[in-house]
Design an enzyme around this catalytic site. Structure first.
Site, short mmCIF file in Angstrom:
data_model
loop_
_atom_site.label_atom_id
_atom_site.label_comp_id
_atom_site.label_asym_id
_atom_site.label_seq_id
_atom_site.Cartn_x
_atom_site.Cartn_y
_atom_site.Cartn_z
N THR A 98 -45.62 -12.33 -50.73
CA THR A 98 -45.48 -12.06 -49.30
C THR A 98 -46.17 -10.73 -49.04
OG1 THR A 98 -43.42 -13.28 -49.05
CG2 THR A 98 -43.86 -11.57 -47.41
N LYS A 173 -44.85 -16.75 -42.69
CA LYS A 173 -43.73 -16.15 -43.42
C LYS A 173 -43.08 -15.04 -42.60
CE LYS A 173 -40.96 -15.07 -46.85
NZ LYS A 173 -41.26 -14.77 -48.24
N LYS A 241 -39.83 -4.30 -46.73
CA LYS A 241 -41.28 -4.48 -46.89
C LYS A 241 -41.76 -5.57 -45.93
CE LYS A 241 -43.22 -7.41 -49.50
NZ LYS A 241 -43.79 -8.31 -50.54
#
Lengths: 289, 289
Positions: A98, A173, A241
């Protein structure tokens, strides 16, 4: 002869994913920054390990990477020992990390210059999904290499979908993480509210989880949240993150993410409470101080 | 002889709920503020209508109320023409309105003084749940009358649970609303983000709704949200009423509801945009201005 696949990054996700590839009969070579982990993998699954990403990627049909963040992706792909330095023209590079859509587009461009196809392919489903081979894979890139890489990814996924051009997998995502962030906080507020109101939170959640308030997070986390156990799932540091990528992207394209931004700040409080490695459901801890 | 039941309040929820009681064979008498609606109900289902709540409640074994808000509950129960003025000792009063726990405790006390049992019993499942008889009913009160009233409520519910003393049903409904509020906003942020990022929002939602981001709201609302249709579900004005109860209760008992409070403010913006009667999924409208 079965296709040759390199897998770079044997963390809690990559280790079982690479194992599924080997179990499906692919000729697998692995690389991991901590070499002992790669040796452990070879001991368990067979296959080979290599001393650098480039060495793992040489002569491979497919190279899959699953590392930590943007900088790690750039290091293992475009670095001097990165996989692009060794991959042959016509090979396909798939990144399951990701990361940001910007990095995905950058690696896509650099790969394309070498005649190598790149697919950004972040996953959802967590460690359990990686272990039981039921990940959801969200892909961005071109359709011809996607069609070739999909059967490989099917080894560890129950759904592999192409969502658009380079970066579209990462953006999808991010949509996933934005949808989840407000939900975990809402669940935390609901549980803390129930406890402050003197209700039996277990009984309350059991009842409302059968109605429209039902969600994966409620079903899988409310018991551990009421018990204060946060050691089992996706870590706060990783969620921050992801949210940082979401918020930077939103700043660039003019999207409004007020609740995602607020929840990101709540997670910074959890980090300050020592919860960097706690599960994301630990949002309840700051409501119960 | 079958039990006699009065039903007070024939709105979009009460009308079909009372119909289920009649279909199950109960001897039903209805009351509605707008008498024409009561006549429509009698014409459709049989049974009787009465000119006041008290008249409907006289000689009944059970009295169910489903009205708008705290003031309405107090009017139809404790008012001069309210049901408590006419109910016999030993009868059971069940209020299905989503109201405050304070009002539930107040009515419980006034009813108890007259030897009448009171159960606060807000529902979830919406208009569809009322129509197909699959509501979830969250109850507060004493267990003996609950055990007697449960078979009556089963007429229109798939789950009827006692969660604690008087007010516990209302508090549980508030937990439900708190859990949902952040989720609808998260879904709205996710969809708006996807659109700003140039993704095909329908495709993105189709993919992520199969993973951990799945929820009732995502499954049932994302298509109408991307289309901008907000005319089908639970209205913003009603959600603000519920959130106002949640926030007042939280203020009183020291619970923190930062996201619920923020989303309540967002709904006030939707009201200012003319969306008082829009569905709660209209939160996306203020992100897309």
């Amino acid at each position: 002869m079965s296709a040759r696949v390199a897998f770079v990054g044997l963390g809690v996700m990559g280790f079982p994913m690479a194992g599924h590839l080997k179990a499906k009969g692919y000729d697998v070579t692995v690389y991991n920054r901590t070499a002992a982990k790669a040796e452990e993998w070879v001991k368990k699954h067979g296959g080979k390990s290599a001393p650098t990403p480039a060495a793992a990627a040489r002569d491979m049909d497919f190279v899959m990477t699953m590392v930590g963040n943007d900088d790690d992706v750039l290091a293992v792909t475009t670095g001097s020992d990165g996989v692009l330095a060794a991959m042959a023209k016509g090979a396909i590079l798939v990144d399951h990390t990701t990361a940001s859509a910007d990095v995905a587009r950058k690696v896509f461009g650099l790969a394309k210059d070498k005649g190598i196809a790149f697919i950004d392919a972040p996953v959802s489903g967590g460690q359990a999904g990686a272990e039981n081979g039921k990940l959801t894979v969200m892909c961005g890139g071109e359709s011809a290499p996607f069609d070739r890489a999909k059967p490989v990814m099917d080894s560890y996924a129950r759904a592999v979908t192409l969502l658009g051009a380079a970066g579209a997998g990462q953006l999808t995502k991010m949509v996933n993480q934005v949808c989840i962030a407000g939900r975990v906080q809402g669940l935390a507020e609901g549980i803390a509210f129930a406890e402050k109101a003197g209700l039996d939170a277990d009984l309350v959640l059991d009842v409302i989880s059968k109605g429209a308030a039902q969600s994966w997070q409620m079903e899988n986390r409310w018991k551990t949240m009421t018990e204060g156990h946060f050691t089992h799932g996706f870590a706060v540091n990783w969620m921050r993150k992801d949210l940082s990528i979401c918020l930077e992207t939103a700043r660039a394209n003019g999207a409004h993410l007020p609740v995602a931004a607020l929840v990101d700040q709540f997670y910074s409080e959890i980090q300050a409470m020592g919860g960097q490695r706690w599960d994301t459901s630990s949002l309840i801890a700051r409501l119960e101080r």
